[in-house]
Design a protein around this motif. Structure first.
Motif, PDB file in Angstrom:
ATOM      1  N   UNK A 157       0.819  -1.211   0.000  1.00 29.94           N
ATOM      2  CA  UNK A 157       0.000   0.000   0.000  1.00 29.94           C
ATOM      3  C   UNK A 157       0.851   1.259   0.000  1.00 29.94           C
ATOM      4  N   UNK A 158       2.100   1.150   0.457  1.00 27.83           N
ATOM      5  CA  UNK A 158       2.969   2.326   0.476  1.00 27.83           C
ATOM      6  C   UNK A 158       3.340   2.826  -0.903  1.00 27.83           C
ATOM      7  N   UNK A 159       3.182   1.992  -1.947  1.00 26.61           N
ATOM      8  CA  UNK A 159       3.511   2.396  -3.308  1.00 26.61           C
ATOM      9  C   UNK A 159       2.296   2.930  -4.066  1.00 26.61           C
ATOM     10  N   UNK A 160       1.137   2.961  -3.435  1.00 29.53           N
ATOM     11  CA  UNK A 160      -0.092   3.432  -4.073  1.00 29.53           C
ATOM     12  C   UNK A 160      -0.455   4.788  -3.491  1.00 29.53           C
ATOM     13  N   UNK A 161      -0.831   5.737  -4.364  1.00 32.50           N
ATOM     14  CA  UNK A 161      -1.116   7.103  -3.926  1.00 32.50           C
ATOM     15  C   UNK A 161      -2.450   7.561  -4.505  1.00 32.50           C
ATOM     16  N   UNK A 162      -3.196   8.411  -3.758  1.00 33.23           N
ATOM     17  CA  UNK A 162      -4.479   8.934  -4.262  1.00 33.23           C
ATOM     18  C   UNK A 162      -4.286   9.691  -5.572  1.00 33.23           C
ATOM     19  N   UNK A 163      -5.258   9.534  -6.464  1.00 34.09           N
ATOM     20  CA  UNK A 163      -5.215  10.193  -7.758  1.00 34.09           C
ATOM     21  C   UNK A 163      -4.652   9.345  -8.871  1.00 34.09           C
ATOM     22  N   UNK A 164      -4.010   8.230  -8.555  1.00 31.97           N
ATOM     23  CA  UNK A 164      -3.434   7.372  -9.590  1.00 31.97           C
ATOM     24  C   UNK A 164      -4.530   6.606 -10.323  1.00 31.97           C
ATOM     25  N   UNK A 165      -4.267   6.321 -11.590  1.00 33.42           N
ATOM     26  CA  UNK A 165      -5.203   5.573 -12.419  1.00 33.42           C
ATOM     27  C   UNK A 165      -4.826   4.090 -12.405  1.00 33.42           C
ATOM     28  N   UNK A 166      -5.800   3.230 -12.230  1.00 36.37           N
ATOM     29  CA  UNK A 166      -5.568   1.790 -12.198  1.00 36.37           C
ATOM     30  C   UNK A 166      -6.551   1.108 -13.143  1.00 36.37           C
ATOM     31  N   UNK A 167      -6.222  -0.125 -13.527  1.00 41.38           N
ATOM     32  CA  UNK A 167      -7.072  -0.902 -14.421  1.00 41.38           C
ATOM     33  C   UNK A 167      -7.947  -1.853 -13.616  1.00 41.38           C
ATOM     34  N   UNK A 168      -9.197  -1.986 -14.073  1.00 44.55           N
ATOM     35  CA  UNK A 168     -10.151  -2.885 -13.426  1.00 44.55           C
ATOM     36  C   UNK A 168     -10.746  -3.786 -14.500  1.00 44.55           C
ATOM     37  N   UNK A 178      -0.310  -0.129 -11.522  1.00 44.92           N
ATOM     38  CA  UNK A 178       1.006   0.030 -12.143  1.00 44.92           C
ATOM     39  C   UNK A 178       1.948   0.791 -11.212  1.00 44.92           C
ATOM     40  N   UNK A 179       3.081   0.174 -10.887  1.00 47.34           N
ATOM     41  CA  UNK A 179       4.057   0.785  -9.972  1.00 47.34           C
ATOM     42  C   UNK A 179       5.363   0.980 -10.723  1.00 47.34           C
ATOM     43  N   UNK A 180       5.862   2.191 -10.713  1.00 47.86           N
ATOM     44  CA  UNK A 180       7.126   2.528 -11.367  1.00 47.86           C
ATOM     45  C   UNK A 180       8.115   2.998 -10.315  1.00 47.86           C
ATOM     46  N   UNK A 181       9.240   2.283 -10.217  1.00 48.50           N
ATOM     47  CA  UNK A 181      10.280   2.627  -9.265  1.00 48.50           C
ATOM     48  C   UNK A 181      11.427   3.330  -9.989  1.00 48.50           C
ATOM     49  N   UNK A 182      12.072   4.298  -9.333  1.00 47.01           N
ATOM     50  CA  UNK A 182      13.201   4.994  -9.956  1.00 47.01           C
ATOM     51  C   UNK A 182      14.391   4.053 -10.108  1.00 47.01           C
ATOM     52  N   UNK A 183      15.399   4.446 -10.918  1.00 48.39           N
ATOM     53  CA  UNK A 183      16.569   3.583 -11.108  1.00 48.39           C
ATOM     54  C   UNK A 183      17.234   3.228  -9.782  1.00 48.39           C
ATOM     55  N   UNK A 207      27.432  -9.618   2.565  1.00 47.11           N
ATOM     56  CA  UNK A 207      26.257  -9.193   3.333  1.00 47.11           C
ATOM     57  C   UNK A 207      25.667  -7.944   2.689  1.00 47.11           C
ATOM     58  N   UNK A 208      24.353  -7.933   2.508  1.00 47.15           N
ATOM     59  CA  UNK A 208      23.694  -6.825   1.831  1.00 47.15           C
ATOM     60  C   UNK A 208      22.502  -6.351   2.661  1.00 47.15           C
ATOM     61  N   UNK A 209      22.038  -5.149   2.307  1.00 47.85           N
ATOM     62  CA  UNK A 209      20.814  -4.590   2.872  1.00 47.85           C
ATOM     63  C   UNK A 209      19.835  -4.372   1.732  1.00 47.85           C
ATOM     64  N   UNK A 210      18.575  -4.712   1.996  1.00 45.60           N
ATOM     65  CA  UNK A 210      17.558  -4.641   0.962  1.00 45.60           C
ATOM     66  C   UNK A 210      16.575  -3.515   1.241  1.00 45.60           C
ATOM     67  N   UNK A 211      15.952  -3.037   0.158  1.00 44.96           N
ATOM     68  CA  UNK A 211      14.919  -2.008   0.254  1.00 44.96           C
ATOM     69  C   UNK A 211      13.575  -2.586  -0.139  1.00 44.96           C
ATOM     70  N   UNK A 212      12.984  -2.006  -1.178  1.00 47.12           N
ATOM     71  CA  UNK A 212      11.677  -2.485  -1.608  1.00 47.12           C
ATOM     72  C   UNK A 212      11.775  -3.882  -2.213  1.00 47.12           C
TER      73      UNK A 212
END
Length: 560
Positions: free
Chosen positions: A295-306, A357-362, A393-398
């Motif tokens: 839910x953290x990647x979804x924002x009000x106003x975005x268009x989604x497909x149904x 649809x979720x688009x992440x930066x580089x 050893x690594x650290x992960x994000x999303x």
């Protein structure tokens, strides 16, 4: 018949054979030994060829890596001890491998299915799919309640689920106060019209005081009718027809569907009772469930497909808001979507497929399967060349779908294992266990040796500098660190360069003519500086030869 007599030559030959009977036996034994030796030599040559003439450091129990032996044989479990080879000739030039690094031959990589991929920094587009449920828009739900006490006289053709148009009559009811209210209303209307007519006939202006008084009476009478439940449409009809009616009409305020009908003909009702509940479905809501991290990647106003199952038509909805409702059973949050519903195709209670649809930066992102997640730490195996794989050893994000972001530990261009890393991890753990390291492995900032952090802490070989713990393999290394922690901490962290005026480290304070001599720890299989090992007391003498070690645990294991 007489036995033929032997000649003189035959008797001499028989005497010789009896005297030297052991000669053919000796030749036979010699031939057998020669053949056995040839077979053994060929087998040994084949064995050396299969191992690539590698030098064996020690032998390890395949079921208990902590149990090692300098000689081959059988382990306590009954299995054959496996050799551990010195692979320093194939060590990547100019690099230092971290603890737990292993070498996997190309043939073995093919057997266990090892696949590597290059790390890249790139954007990531992901389609988050979930299920949504259609619900009526609460701002478009109309409740028709009884204004007064009365009873139902007539119900028109409608039922739950029926589509009714705006101003369409739904039912009628009777009220005993309707007749008096109608008389009062008609009198006010007649008096106002009569005042206007008389003044027009006489050519005079209508007195404003009388006009305002009669208009106020008319409005009050109209409010009395509305208080009984008479709609403005019915009031207009009454004025046009000048009719005295005994029925009040219940009509639909908008084009809508009947959700609830609580009346039947002849039914008596009381003030405030719900008679009808209607819903305008020209625009509906969709309630979608998303996990908290999604839910953290979804924002009000975005268009989604149904998409509705069984239909090829695709709808476009708008994210309205993320509701502050958490479902403890499904561990999800509610996301509300708004959607136009032409033709009333979507009905409350239907399930639809929703695509966000979720688009992440580089960013540096790798396959999820490439990360070995033990809960306390996350590792990836980096291909260092020549078949060497180093745990990092690594650290992960999303994490979205089959990809996860790496925020620390990897750089673009490095090659990592993306398949078969489970077996590599198993062999890495065996290598650490054979070296006597069962906990988290740290590097001694002074001598660079690998140290079991838990054992070093238990032995008191630990120091804290700038809220960070450092572990050592010997009291000497700890003493050197405590005297000048800033220099060794900077060397370990790689955040600073060594100042030109700083004193040389302990191993460089000796005369320049003493060259560094490096050897291999016979237990741990780690390259060791002989001078440093002597300074730290990590040596043992056996059969006139001196052996050097990287840590006390390796030294003690050798002495045993």
């Amino acid at each position: 018949m007489e036995k033929p007599s032997l000649g003189k030559d035959d008797r001499q030959l028989q005497t010789v054979l009896k005297k030297y009977w052991f000669v053919p036996v000796f030749l036979l034994i010699f031939a057998v030994l020669f053949l056995a030796g040839s077979w053994y030599g060929q087998k040994k040559a084949d064995s050396q060829a299969s191992t690539g003439n590698r030098r064996i450091l020690y032998y390890v129990d395949p079921m208990n890596p902590a149990h090692t032996s300098p000689e081959p044989g059988l382990a306590p479990c009954g299995m054959k001890m496996e050799p551990v080879y010195a692979e320093d000739e194939d060590h990547p030039a100019g690099t230092a491998l971290s603890p737990g690094s292993v070498k996997i031959t190309p043939k073995k990589q093919q057997i266990i299915g090892v696949k590597v991929a290059t790390v890249a920094k790139s954007p990531w587009t992901y389609t988050l799919r979930t299920v949504g449920k259609v619900a009526a828009d609460e701002t478009r739900i109309y409740r028709i309640n009884a204004f007064i006490d009365g009873f139902i006289m007539k119900v028109f053709d409608n039922s739950t689920g029926s589509l009714v148009r705006k101003d369409e009559p739904l039912a009628t009811y009777y009220s005993k106060d309707l007749f008096t209210a109608l008389q009062t209303y008609y009198y006010a209307v007649y008096a106002l019209d009569n005042l206007k007519y008389e003044n027009v006939q006489q050519g005079r202006a209508v007195p404003s005081s009388q006009k305002h008084y009669l208009e106020a009476q008319k409005q009050a009478a109209e409010y009395n009718l509305m208080a009984l439940g008479v709609s403005p449409q019915q009031i207009r009809e009454l004025i046009r027809n000048k009719d005295i009616t005994q029925e009040i009409i219940i009509s639909a305020p908008v084009t809508s569907f009947v959700l609830v009908r609580n009346i039947t003909p002849g039914q008596k009702f009381t003030t405030g009772q719900e008679l009808y509940r209607l819903a305008d479905l020209s625009r509906v809501w969709i309630q979608a469930d998303l996990f908290k991290d999604e839910a953290g990647y979804v924002h009000p106003g975005e268009k989604v497909k149904v998409n509705l199952a069984g239909q090829s038509k695709t709808y476009t909805a708008t994210v309205s808001e993320i509701l502050p409702e958490f479902d403890p059973a499904t561990l999800t949050l509610k996301v509300r979507l708004e959607l136009d519903n032409p033709g009333f195709t979507l009905r409350p209670g239907m399930f639809v497929d929703v695509e966000f649809p979720i688009k992440m930066p580089p960013a540096v992102n790798i396959p999820v399967d490439a990360v070995m997640d033990s809960g306390l730490k996350k590792l990836v195996f980096v291909d260092r060349g020549n078949g060497f794989f180093e745990p990092r050893r690594v650290k992960t994000g999303w994490r979205l779908g089959e990809r996860t972001q790496i925020t620390e530990g990897l750089k673009p261009g490095e090659r990592i294992v993306v398949s078969g890393n489970f077996l590599i991890d198993s062999e890495s753990r065996m290598r650490l266990a054979a070296a006597g390291m069962f906990g988290e492995v740290a590097k001694d900032p002074v001598c660079g040796s690998n140290v079991d952090a838990s054992k070093a802490k238990a032995a008191g070989f630990q120091s804290t500098y700038q809220n960070r713990n450092y572990y050592f393999c010997s009291p000497g290394c700890k003493e050197h660190f405590d005297k000048n922690p800033g220099r060794y901490a900077a060397k370990t962290d790689g955040t600073q360069k060594k100042p030109a005026s700083s004193p040389p480290p302990p191993e460089q304070s000796k005369p320049a003519q003493i060259a560094k001599a490096r050897t291999m720890d016979p237990v741990c299989g780690i390259e060791v500086d002989e001078n440093q090992a002597k300074a730290n007391g990590l040596t043992s003498v056996y059969q006139g030869k001196t052996y050097y070690f990287s840590s006390f645990s390796c030294n003690r294991q050798f002495d045993k």
